[in-house]
Motif scaffolding. Structure first.
Motif, PDB file in Angstrom:
ATOM      1  N   LEU A 105       0.709  -1.136  -0.077  1.00  0.00           N
ATOM      2  CA  LEU A 105       0.021   0.015   0.171  1.00  0.00           C
ATOM      3  C   LEU A 105       0.697   1.288  -0.135  1.00  0.00           C
ATOM      4  CD1 LEU A 105      -2.674  -0.976   2.584  1.00  0.00           C
ATOM      5  CD2 LEU A 105      -2.880  -1.034   0.307  1.00  0.00           C
ATOM      6  N   THR A 106       2.030   1.200   0.566  1.00  0.00           N
ATOM      7  CA  THR A 106       2.862   2.434   0.830  1.00  0.00           C
ATOM      8  C   THR A 106       4.362   2.198   0.357  1.00  0.00           C
ATOM      9  OG1 THR A 106       3.762   2.175   2.753  1.00  0.00           O
ATOM     10  CG2 THR A 106       1.593   2.998   2.599  1.00  0.00           C
ATOM     11  N   VAL A 107       5.208   3.102  -0.074  1.00  0.00           N
ATOM     12  CA  VAL A 107       6.451   3.055  -0.301  1.00  0.00           C
ATOM     13  C   VAL A 107       7.280   2.460   0.831  1.00  0.00           C
ATOM     14  CG1 VAL A 107       6.522   4.475  -2.337  1.00  0.00           C
ATOM     15  CG2 VAL A 107       6.773   5.452  -0.063  1.00  0.00           C
ATOM     16  N   GLU A 108       6.708   2.831   1.969  1.00  0.00           N
ATOM     17  CA  GLU A 108       7.431   2.225   3.217  1.00  0.00           C
ATOM     18  C   GLU A 108       7.377   0.708   3.561  1.00  0.00           C
ATOM     19  OE1 GLU A 108       6.934   6.801   3.494  1.00  0.00           O
ATOM     20  OE2 GLU A 108       5.383   4.831   3.194  1.00  0.00           O
ATOM     21  N   GLY A 109       6.448   0.197   2.743  1.00  0.00           N
ATOM     22  CA  GLY A 109       6.216  -1.360   2.690  1.00  0.00           C
ATOM     23  C   GLY A 109       4.791  -1.823   3.603  1.00  0.00           C
ATOM     24  N   ALA A 110       4.079  -1.039   4.027  1.00  0.00           N
ATOM     25  CA  ALA A 110       2.730  -1.345   4.529  1.00  0.00           C
ATOM     26  C   ALA A 110       2.006  -2.094   3.569  1.00  0.00           C
ATOM     27  CB  ALA A 110       2.154  -0.008   4.887  1.00  0.00           C
TER      28      ALA A 110
END
Length: 122
Positions: free
Chosen positions: A101-106
């Motif tokens: 879902l996010t670039v942070e890995g969520a």
């Protein structure tokens, strides 16, 4: 959310073959798909994984004997199991990895099937 249903499990003699199939209620084309298994009295373990781009990985214990494949039109994932051994006895689970879902890995929640029993015995 997607529902996953496994089929194809059963009882087979050592050295025999089985083909497991996982049918998804929704699209799998953009998801990494996995097969896990849980032997009696042991923890669940990853058996095989298949990325949307077709990259596969296998546990050392099944490498060369098992093959994971997908059909993105039928929304199915198969696990061809050859040269089966008694230690392959387990409940086998189909798994769809949650979408990033996010670039942070969520990631969104993963999806699991209810499992199918594979018994390898003489």
């Amino acid at each position: 959310q997607v529902q996953l249903v496994e089929s194809g499990g059963g009882v087979v003699q050592p050295g025999g073959s089985l083909r497991l199939s996982c049918t998804a209620s929704g699209s799998i084309s953009r998801y990494t798909m996995d097969w896990y298994r849980q032997p009696p009295g042991k923890a669940r373990e990853l058996v095989a994984t298949l990325s949307p781009g077709g990259v596969t990985n296998y546990a050392d214990s099944v490498k060369g004997r098992f093959t994971i494949s997908r059909d993105n039109v039928k929304n199915t994932v198969d696990l061809q199991m050859n040269s089966l051994k008694p230690e392959d006895t387990a409940v086998y689970y189909c798994h769809r990895q949650g979408r990033v879902l996010t670039v942070e890995g969520a990631r969104a929640p993963d999806s699991w099937g209810q499992g199918t029993q594979v018994t390898v015995s003489s």
